[in-house]
Design a protein around this motif. Sequence first.
Motif, PDB file in Angstrom:
ATOM      1  N   HIS A   1      40.620  26.084  70.801  1.00 45.81           N
ATOM      2  CA  HIS A   1      41.830  25.339  71.999  1.00 45.81           C
ATOM      3  C   HIS A   1      41.860  23.398  71.437  1.00 45.81           C
ATOM      4  O   HIS A   1      42.594  23.074  71.730  1.00 45.81           O
ATOM      5  N   THR A   2      41.018  23.309  69.861  1.00 45.05           N
ATOM      6  CA  THR A   2      41.388  21.791  69.888  1.00 45.05           C
ATOM      7  C   THR A   2      41.998  22.149  68.445  1.00 45.05           C
ATOM      8  O   THR A   2      42.432  23.059  67.479  1.00 45.05           O
ATOM      9  N   TYR A   3      42.062  20.508  67.859  1.00 44.14           N
ATOM     10  CA  TYR A   3      42.126  20.734  66.442  1.00 44.14           C
ATOM     11  C   TYR A   3      40.920  20.885  65.356  1.00 44.14           C
ATOM     12  O   TYR A   3      40.387  19.713  64.726  1.00 44.14           O
ATOM     13  N   PRO A   4      40.982  21.451  64.087  1.00 48.42           N
ATOM     14  CA  PRO A   4      40.146  21.393  63.471  1.00 48.42           C
ATOM     15  C   PRO A   4      40.067  20.742  62.292  1.00 48.42           C
ATOM     16  O   PRO A   4      41.036  20.900  61.491  1.00 48.42           O
ATOM     17  N   VAL A   5      39.446  19.341  61.942  1.00 50.41           N
ATOM     18  CA  VAL A   5      39.817  18.537  60.680  1.00 50.41           C
ATOM     19  C   VAL A   5      38.230  18.914  59.851  1.00 50.41           C
ATOM     20  O   VAL A   5      37.151  18.953  60.408  1.00 50.41           O
ATOM     21  N   VAL A   6      38.132  18.718  58.669  1.00 45.41           N
ATOM     22  CA  VAL A   6      37.252  19.324  57.561  1.00 45.41           C
ATOM     23  C   VAL A   6      37.101  17.591  57.265  1.00 45.41           C
ATOM     24  O   VAL A   6      38.137  17.195  56.069  1.00 45.41           O
ATOM     25  N   VAL A   7      35.874  16.601  57.073  1.00 42.26           N
ATOM     26  CA  VAL A   7      35.716  16.338  56.856  1.00 42.26           C
ATOM     27  C   VAL A   7      34.772  16.295  54.824  1.00 42.26           C
ATOM     28  O   VAL A   7      33.270  16.385  55.182  1.00 42.26           O
ATOM     29  N   SER A   8      34.974  16.146  54.035  1.00 37.26           N
ATOM     30  CA  SER A   8      34.671  16.221  52.796  1.00 37.26           C
ATOM     31  C   SER A   8      33.724  14.812  52.501  1.00 37.26           C
ATOM     32  O   SER A   8      34.326  14.247  51.668  1.00 37.26           O
ATOM     33  N   LEU A   9      32.403  14.784  52.146  1.00 40.59           N
ATOM     34  CA  LEU A   9      31.940  13.279  51.788  1.00 40.59           C
ATOM     35  C   LEU A   9      31.771  13.589  50.108  1.00 40.59           C
ATOM     36  O   LEU A   9      31.948  14.700  49.267  1.00 40.59           O
ATOM     37  N   LYS A  10      31.929  12.798  49.173  1.00 42.60           N
ATOM     38  CA  LYS A  10      31.530  11.795  47.650  1.00 42.60           C
ATOM     39  C   LYS A  10      30.042  12.672  47.558  1.00 42.60           C
ATOM     40  O   LYS A  10      29.765  13.774  46.941  1.00 42.60           O
TER      41      LYS A  10
ATOM     42  N   LEU B   1      22.946  16.208  77.033  1.00 35.79           N
ATOM     43  CA  LEU B   1      21.771  17.051  77.385  1.00 35.79           C
ATOM     44  C   LEU B   1      20.587  16.687  76.909  1.00 35.79           C
ATOM     45  O   LEU B   1      20.084  17.522  76.659  1.00 35.79           O
ATOM     46  N   GLY B   2      20.620  15.466  76.879  1.00 35.32           N
ATOM     47  CA  GLY B   2      19.583  14.625  76.329  1.00 35.32           C
ATOM     48  C   GLY B   2      19.820  14.607  74.868  1.00 35.32           C
ATOM     49  O   GLY B   2      18.113  13.909  74.359  1.00 35.32           O
ATOM     50  N   VAL B   3      20.704  15.482  74.348  1.00 35.59           N
ATOM     51  CA  VAL B   3      20.700  15.436  72.804  1.00 35.59           C
ATOM     52  C   VAL B   3      21.598  14.137  72.043  1.00 35.59           C
ATOM     53  O   VAL B   3      22.878  13.883  71.895  1.00 35.59           O
ATOM     54  N   GLU B   4      21.489  13.563  71.489  1.00 37.74           N
ATOM     55  CA  GLU B   4      22.445  11.794  70.752  1.00 37.74           C
ATOM     56  C   GLU B   4      22.341  12.094  69.145  1.00 37.74           C
ATOM     57  O   GLU B   4      20.760  12.010  69.081  1.00 37.74           O
ATOM     58  N   VAL B   5      23.078  11.407  68.656  1.00 35.06           N
ATOM     59  CA  VAL B   5      23.751  11.663  67.656  1.00 35.06           C
ATOM     60  C   VAL B   5      24.869  10.912  66.898  1.00 35.06           C
ATOM     61  O   VAL B   5      25.387  10.624  68.354  1.00 35.06           O
ATOM     62  N   SER B   6      24.394  10.022  65.848  1.00 39.38           N
ATOM     63  CA  SER B   6      25.677   9.373  65.811  1.00 39.38           C
ATOM     64  C   SER B   6      25.288   9.748  64.164  1.00 39.38           C
ATOM     65  O   SER B   6      24.847  10.024  63.472  1.00 39.38           O
ATOM     66  N   PHE B   7      27.162   8.919  63.102  1.00 35.67           N
ATOM     67  CA  PHE B   7      27.165   9.757  62.049  1.00 35.67           C
ATOM     68  C   PHE B   7      28.171   8.695  62.226  1.00 35.67           C
ATOM     69  O   PHE B   7      29.265   8.315  62.534  1.00 35.67           O
ATOM     70  N   ALA B   8      27.852   7.432  61.065  1.00 38.35           N
ATOM     71  CA  ALA B   8      28.899   7.426  60.255  1.00 38.35           C
ATOM     72  C   ALA B   8      29.339   6.857  58.673  1.00 38.35           C
ATOM     73  O   ALA B   8      27.811   6.611  57.762  1.00 38.35           O
ATOM     74  N   ALA B   9      30.334   7.098  57.783  1.00 34.92           N
ATOM     75  CA  ALA B   9      30.521   7.036  56.092  1.00 34.92           C
ATOM     76  C   ALA B   9      32.266   6.042  56.133  1.00 34.92           C
ATOM     77  O   ALA B   9      32.346   5.928  56.630  1.00 34.92           O
ATOM     78  N   LYS B  10      31.922   5.588  55.253  1.00 34.59           N
ATOM     79  CA  LYS B  10      33.254   4.457  54.467  1.00 34.59           C
ATOM     80  C   LYS B  10      33.811   5.139  53.958  1.00 34.59           C
ATOM     81  O   LYS B  10      34.043   6.453  53.809  1.00 34.59           O
ATOM     82  N   TRP B  11      34.945   4.714  54.075  1.00 27.57           N
ATOM     83  CA  TRP B  11      36.644   5.728  54.018  1.00 27.57           C
ATOM     84  C   TRP B  11      36.176   6.256  52.379  1.00 27.57           C
ATOM     85  O   TRP B  11      35.942   7.068  51.604  1.00 27.57           O
ATOM     86  N   ILE B  12      35.482   5.079  51.845  1.00 29.48           N
ATOM     87  CA  ILE B  12      35.149   5.367  49.762  1.00 29.48           C
ATOM     88  C   ILE B  12      34.171   6.338  49.745  1.00 29.48           C
ATOM     89  O   ILE B  12      34.027   6.740  48.461  1.00 29.48           O
ATOM     90  N   GLU B  13      33.044   6.801  50.709  1.00 24.08           N
ATOM     91  CA  GLU B  13      32.830   7.587  50.695  1.00 24.08           C
ATOM     92  C   GLU B  13      33.097   8.791  51.247  1.00 24.08           C
ATOM     93  O   GLU B  13      32.809  10.397  50.828  1.00 24.08           O
ATOM     94  N   ILE B  14      34.426   9.072  51.576  1.00 26.13           N
ATOM     95  CA  ILE B  14      35.102  10.203  52.483  1.00 26.13           C
ATOM     96  C   ILE B  14      36.046  10.895  50.580  1.00 26.13           C
ATOM     97  O   ILE B  14      36.869  10.151  50.168  1.00 26.13           O
ATOM     98  N   ALA B  15      35.717  11.869  50.338  1.00 25.24           N
ATOM     99  CA  ALA B  15      36.533  12.189  49.336  1.00 25.24           C
ATOM    100  C   ALA B  15      38.260  12.981  50.299  1.00 25.24           C
ATOM    101  O   ALA B  15      38.862  13.048  48.964  1.00 25.24           O
TER     102      ALA B  15
END
Length: 609
Positions: A190-199, A165-179
């Motif tokens: 109905h899907t599988y929720p995963v919480v990604v915690s960043l340092k 719908l015209g909304v464009e977003v992107s994100f990139a985190a290195k593995w060493i930046e993920i806690a």
Amino acid sequence: MADELARHSPLQCLGWLCNQLCGVAAERRAASRVLTRAREQCVQLRVGEPSRCAALVHKLAQENNDDLPLQHLRAAEQHLAALERWLRGEGNEESGARAERIARELGLESLGSGPGADEFGRIFSDVAGEILIQSLPGSVKVRNFRHPGKVFITNTRLCFYSYVLGVEVSFAAKWIEIASLRLEENSESHTYPVVVSLKEAMDFDGKDVKMLDLRVFEFSDLGIFQKSAMYFVGADLFGIYEESEVKSPEKSPMEKSVKEVPTSTRLVRTASMISPDEVLKELSMWELERRTNLFKSHWKAPYWPHDGAAKMKWVALEGNAYIRHPFIPVSMAEEKIAVSDIPPVESVEFLGMRRNCTWSTCPVDGETDELGWQYSTDFVMGNTGWLPYCGSVSFVRRRCWQPCFYTDADDDAAAAALDRAPISLIQNKAPATAKETIFEQVLGEISLELLGQSLESDDWKDPDSLMAFYWEETGAMDLDISPWSDGSSFASAVKGKVRTIEMRSPVPPAPMCPKETRVQSTWHIVVLPDQVLLESVTMSLDVPCGTMFNVISCDSFTIKDGKLKMSRTCGVEWLQSSWLKSMVEQNVPPQLKAIAERMVGVVTRWWEK
């Protein structure tokens, strides 16, 4: 350094250089002693093949103890092996060898390649030595809005990209930046929720976030996500994750709550936006004239009986016919149009607002003369038969005028940016079918204002709301409706309000299709004084090839002769090519037309109540 040495005598410079060299030598000797001790420890850890860690894993597996963290021990062995390769100077592998080793250690037959890798390269900047492991469909929530898109897993980063719908977003985190990464228990999802915690907090769609609410659509993709988390972060998603070859007599409560679903094909997004050149071509206005005398260069608006719409002089070229240009007001008489020397349009309603408009010709070297004219014997279509000069038998001529839109200079910049946002984006998402109206009907004397108020309401489950009637009619179940997001709050603004909905929905009887499917949808509402527009972009996760395309429907409500009129257009946005493409495009319009007929009944019942 040269300036520093110039300020001292040669003897002082020599002493300074000796000190520097001695310091470097001392540091190298210290580093060498550390590496030597580390190598000795690695040698002690290894007693032939397999290693002690691998032997311990094998021994514990034989004991069939359900409480043992076998997956963690396997990950520890891989981390120790990586450390040993680095200490032995074996870290500089070739890309192919590194990819084969990572695939082997992750238990995958092969890593992501082909269109998925090409798409990743187009979206994200290159990182030296980066290898795409897998791409999988998913979504990320930010500012109460869930962005459906794709998750990219590489050997160095975890990335996400969405465009809807015209909304464009992107994100990139290195593995060493993920806690950590953790699967959340959510029976309503109905899907599988995963919480990604960043340092550390990172920017995502203009907002600093330290935690990402990510949803994985397929259970099989969740396994790949789990293995990657263990391999690169050292922490699994849900405590102890057992591979398929390790049998466990009883599943944990979390595993019991997860329902396995068929594996889906990878989602590959290709460009779907119509180009600016195509937009200008559709909006261009053609000026047509006919020669009055073969021996004189005198031209005027076409006047022969068979000229048809060309008699207006100012027309649009659509397909294989000249038609009345949509920018020309319906109330303007053809005679008044034909006598104008310039396109008879000074302002237009375009992309959601009233815009001032200027026009200019477009001479093309070798195709037109210096004023932009083309000459021929008759008003033929295309460029075949047209000359860039007036010949002896040139009875007609034409030239193309292109518009240039602008608004008043004193408009507020932010408001102008929002006003320029299109009302409906189906033209950009599926231009091939966006102009085709598949359903149109006058409903009766129903208030357009109250209809818009109901569709803009926060609670779409309220029994008195129009959408509650719609959910009941369509049999939608387990609705998870996000709050509204203002289109102006996104980095790429859209007009109106947007929300995401997860649900389960019945599937019409069809070969190879289940009775119901999980649905990821985005809804867009725009309320104007004379129009209410309701648009949805829907992906059905459990139907064959369901993650390869989005189904787009656009309902426009207007008032005609005091009565409410509903029109529906539709489209299919392909995210990946499929041999089912022709079948899907053939079946989608009739199904959406049937749903539109039911929508008429829904609106009528809602209004009566």
